[in-house]
Design an enzyme around this catalytic site. Structure first.
Site, PDB file in Angstrom:
ATOM      1  N   CYS A  26     -78.263  -1.219 135.295  1.00 30.73           N
ATOM      2  CA  CYS A  26     -79.951  -2.161 135.498  1.00 30.73           C
ATOM      3  C   CYS A  26     -80.679  -0.754 135.156  1.00 30.73           C
ATOM      4  CB  CYS A  26     -79.757  -3.113 136.870  1.00 30.73           C
ATOM      5  SG  CYS A  26     -81.074  -2.963 137.057  1.00 30.73           S
ATOM      6  N   CYS A  29     -83.406   1.785 139.539  1.00 33.95           N
ATOM      7  CA  CYS A  29     -82.217   2.366 140.152  1.00 33.95           C
ATOM      8  C   CYS A  29     -82.121   2.980 139.993  1.00 33.95           C
ATOM      9  CB  CYS A  29     -82.276   2.324 141.950  1.00 33.95           C
ATOM     10  SG  CYS A  29     -82.530   0.423 142.289  1.00 33.95           S
ATOM     11  N   GLN A 226    -100.435  -1.467 146.707  1.00 33.09           N
ATOM     12  CA  GLN A 226     -98.629  -0.452 146.608  1.00 33.09           C
ATOM     13  C   GLN A 226     -97.551  -1.400 146.819  1.00 33.09           C
ATOM     14  OE1 GLN A 226     -98.645   2.375 146.218  1.00 33.09           O
ATOM     15  NE2 GLN A 226    -100.384   3.548 146.534  1.00 33.09           N
ATOM     16  N   TYR A 255    -109.699   6.340 142.524  1.00 34.66           N
ATOM     17  CA  TYR A 255    -108.910   5.698 141.654  1.00 34.66           C
ATOM     18  C   TYR A 255    -108.733   4.430 143.324  1.00 34.66           C
ATOM     19  CZ  TYR A 255    -108.697   9.992 139.108  1.00 34.66           C
ATOM     20  OH  TYR A 255    -108.587  10.807 138.220  1.00 34.66           O
ATOM     21  N   GLU A 276    -113.287   2.747 140.709  1.00 35.05           N
ATOM     22  CA  GLU A 276    -112.105   2.049 139.821  1.00 35.05           C
ATOM     23  C   GLU A 276    -112.167   1.829 138.549  1.00 35.05           C
ATOM     24  OE1 GLU A 276    -108.529   1.844 141.133  1.00 35.05           O
ATOM     25  OE2 GLU A 276    -108.508   0.874 138.900  1.00 35.05           O
ATOM     26  N   CYS A 351     -98.505   9.809 143.017  1.00 33.13           N
ATOM     27  CA  CYS A 351     -96.561   9.056 143.656  1.00 33.13           C
ATOM     28  C   CYS A 351     -96.092  10.039 142.232  1.00 33.13           C
ATOM     29  CB  CYS A 351     -97.057   7.881 142.563  1.00 33.13           C
ATOM     30  SG  CYS A 351     -97.709   7.281 140.964  1.00 33.13           S
TER      31      CYS A 351
HETATM   32  N1  SAH Z   1    -105.802   3.743 146.070  1.00 33.65           N
HETATM   33  C1  SAH Z   1    -105.425   2.347 145.537  1.00 33.65           C
HETATM   34  C2  SAH Z   1    -104.759   2.748 144.477  1.00 33.65           C
HETATM   35  C3  SAH Z   1    -103.576   3.435 143.347  1.00 33.65           C
HETATM   36  S1  SAH Z   1    -103.061   3.547 142.595  1.00 33.65           S
HETATM   37  C4  SAH Z   1    -103.820   1.745 146.353  1.00 33.65           C
HETATM   38  O1  SAH Z   1    -103.571   2.832 147.440  1.00 33.65           O
HETATM   39  O2  SAH Z   1    -103.638   1.267 146.664  1.00 33.65           O
HETATM   40  C5  SAH Z   1    -104.452   4.324 140.857  1.00 33.65           C
HETATM   41  C6  SAH Z   1    -105.342   2.983 140.151  1.00 33.65           C
HETATM   42  O3  SAH Z   1    -106.540   3.697 139.491  1.00 33.65           O
HETATM   43  C7  SAH Z   1    -105.118   2.303 139.950  1.00 33.65           C
HETATM   44  O4  SAH Z   1    -106.100   0.925 140.458  1.00 33.65           O
HETATM   45  C8  SAH Z   1    -105.997   2.207 138.420  1.00 33.65           C
HETATM   46  O5  SAH Z   1    -105.972   1.085 138.021  1.00 33.65           O
HETATM   47  C9  SAH Z   1    -106.502   3.243 139.049  1.00 33.65           C
HETATM   48  N2  SAH Z   1    -107.453   3.665 137.769  1.00 33.65           N
HETATM   49  C10 SAH Z   1    -106.523   4.130 136.765  1.00 33.65           C
HETATM   50  N3  SAH Z   1    -107.456   5.541 135.706  1.00 33.65           N
HETATM   51  C11 SAH Z   1    -108.120   5.151 136.714  1.00 33.65           C
HETATM   52  C12 SAH Z   1    -109.229   5.900 135.541  1.00 33.65           C
HETATM   53  N4  SAH Z   1    -109.915   6.709 135.171  1.00 33.65           N
HETATM   54  N5  SAH Z   1    -110.344   6.203 136.166  1.00 33.65           N
HETATM   55  C13 SAH Z   1    -110.936   5.434 137.692  1.00 33.65           C
HETATM   56  N6  SAH Z   1    -109.022   4.449 138.514  1.00 33.65           N
HETATM   57  C14 SAH Z   1    -108.685   4.335 137.391  1.00 33.65           C
END
Ligand code: SAH
Length: 393
Positions: A26, A29, A226, A255, A276, A351
């Site tokens: 798979c 992982c 998440q 973001y 976002e 991440c």
């Molecule tokens: N802080 C949130 C999301 C983190 S993931 C949490 O912990 O749940 C990263 C996020 O960035 C995603 O929701 C994605 O849609 C957004 N994203 C990606 N490119 C972006 C951009 N250029 N401007 C604003 N947001 C963006």
């Protein structure tokens, strides 16, 4: 193909026989052959290699029980010797590994996927064929609210026309009354993306609500959330602890997804501004402010780099910036504007420590790196999450 090509190696670690019977084929992982403690040692070292040059790396926060943690689960279907099988793609191929029980996915999701596979085997619904573009049924996406227990099932099909849909959904709900919403998603494109753009609610609200750090969050199918709720609470708590909020700050949550970090921090600041790009996520974020009766947060749908440039132009005061960009990291534009905006503190949640290191290099002339905290959000895979606190020089 076996996993040896991409298998993570750790000097001094003994390889173990993987707990998961599918580990060798798979593509899910890449750390099944290391025991959990050795996985944490590998991740700690990886973060030290990439970020250790900026300061001391704290001990990685691991899980007590690292199994069955994924709250978002995806399965693909294929016909093999006239039987429908479900699972994930074999590494580097488009062949589906027939998986009955994935040890990093929510147990409930495993059960629902097994039921759907059985139903497909007992029906005339045609499985989509990637090579010919024929057939109907493509994927299933399941989101489970770790704390709320709510469950969303998204049936991804190639067409609007889904014969005996009602019967199919009825049978699924009968077997799993714990499902709170079912959505039909239409994806007729030639793409490796799971979800298409068109959706229809078949049962319930079309989203789930989960609780995280005592706040409620509405999550729809296409919003980012998440995937490891237990560790997310630890991650967000660290990020907010690092920000040392006193109650009168303006916080920029860049973001922001569905607004999680900003809304959790909202009780400890004067004002939250969230930005976002994904419109579904921003709609969820706005709904989430209402759901939690938060009055001091505003969410904007925009590209984070463009948006922060605008804040600089308007000479807005921002005291704390929390950013949590996708794997590609942030941009030189965003970071350049962040320096001009000049918040006292920057908390960078990432991440991908590789892009995070690149980004920190772009701001370290103006900010001191104070704390580096790895968190294990993805046991049995080589991914690692980090929170870095930076303070204005
Ligand atoms: N802080 C949130 C999301 C983190 S993931 C949490 O912990 O749940 C990263 C996020 O960035 C995603 O929701 C994605 O849609 C957004 N994203 C990606 N490119 C972006 C951009 N250029 N401007 C604003 N947001 C963006």
């Amino acid at each position: 193909m076996t996993k040896s090509s991409s298998r993570i190696k750790l000097a001094d670690a003994r390889e173990i026989e993987p707990l998961c019977p599918y580990a060798k084929i798979c593509g899910g992982c890449d750390m099944q052959h290391l025991n959990y403690n050795d996985q944490l040692i590998w991740k700690q070292k990886r973060v030290e290699d990439l970020l250790g040059g900026f300061g001391v790396v704290e001990q990685i926060i691991g899980m007590e029980d690292p199994t069955y943690y994924r709250n978002k689960v995806h399965a693909t279907f294929q016909v093999r010797r006239r039987r429908v099988v479900s699972g994930m793609y074999e590494e580097n191929t488009h062949k589906v590994v027939d998986i009955n029980n994935c040890m990093i996915q929510s147990k409930k999701a495993n059960e629902i996927i097994a039921t759907i596979t059985k139903q497909l085997n007992n029906s005339r619904i045609e499985i989509f064929n990637e090579d010919t573009g024929e057939g109907l049924f493509r994927h299933v996406l399941i989101r489970t609210g770790y704390n709320s227990g709510q469950i969303m099932v998204v049936l991804v099909v190639a067409s609007n026309f889904f014969p005996s849909r009602n019967k199919f959904v009825k049978a699924l709900m009968r077997k799993h009354p714990e499902i709170t919403t079912v959505v039909q998603n239409i994806n007729n494109r030639d793409t490796s993306m799971v979800l298409g753009f068109e959706e229809r609610k078949l049962r319930g609200s079309g989203y789930i609500i989960d609780t995280l750090c005592d706040k409620k969050f509405r999550i729809s199918s296409r919003s980012f959330y998440q995937i490891n709720s237990v560790q997310t609470e630890k991650l967000y708590s660290k990020a907010i602890e690092f920000a040392e909020l006193s109650g009168d700050e303006v916080l920029l949550d860049a973001y922001c997804g569905i607004g999680t970090i900003g809304l959790i921090a909202s009780d400890h600041v004067e004002e939250v501004i969230g930005v976002e790009l994904n419109s579904d996520a921003i709609q969820d974020a706005i709904a989430n402010s209402r759901l939690n009766n938060v009055k001091n947060a505003r969410f904007y749908k925009a590209d984070a780099s463009e948006f922060i440039k605008g804040l600089v132009r308007e000479k807005r005061q921002v005291d704390v910036l929390i950013l949590d960009p996708p794997r590609e990291g942030s941009t030189a534009d965003f970071l350049g504007s962040a320096k001009q905006l000049s918040p006292k503190k920057i908390v960078y949640v990432s991440c991908n420590p590789e892009t995070q290191a690149r980004d920190i290099n772009m701001i370290k002339d103006a900010y001191d790196i104070k704390k580096i905290q790895p968190v294990d959000m993805f046991p049995f895979t080589s991914h690692v999450e980090t929170v870095v606190l930076m303070s204005r020089k």
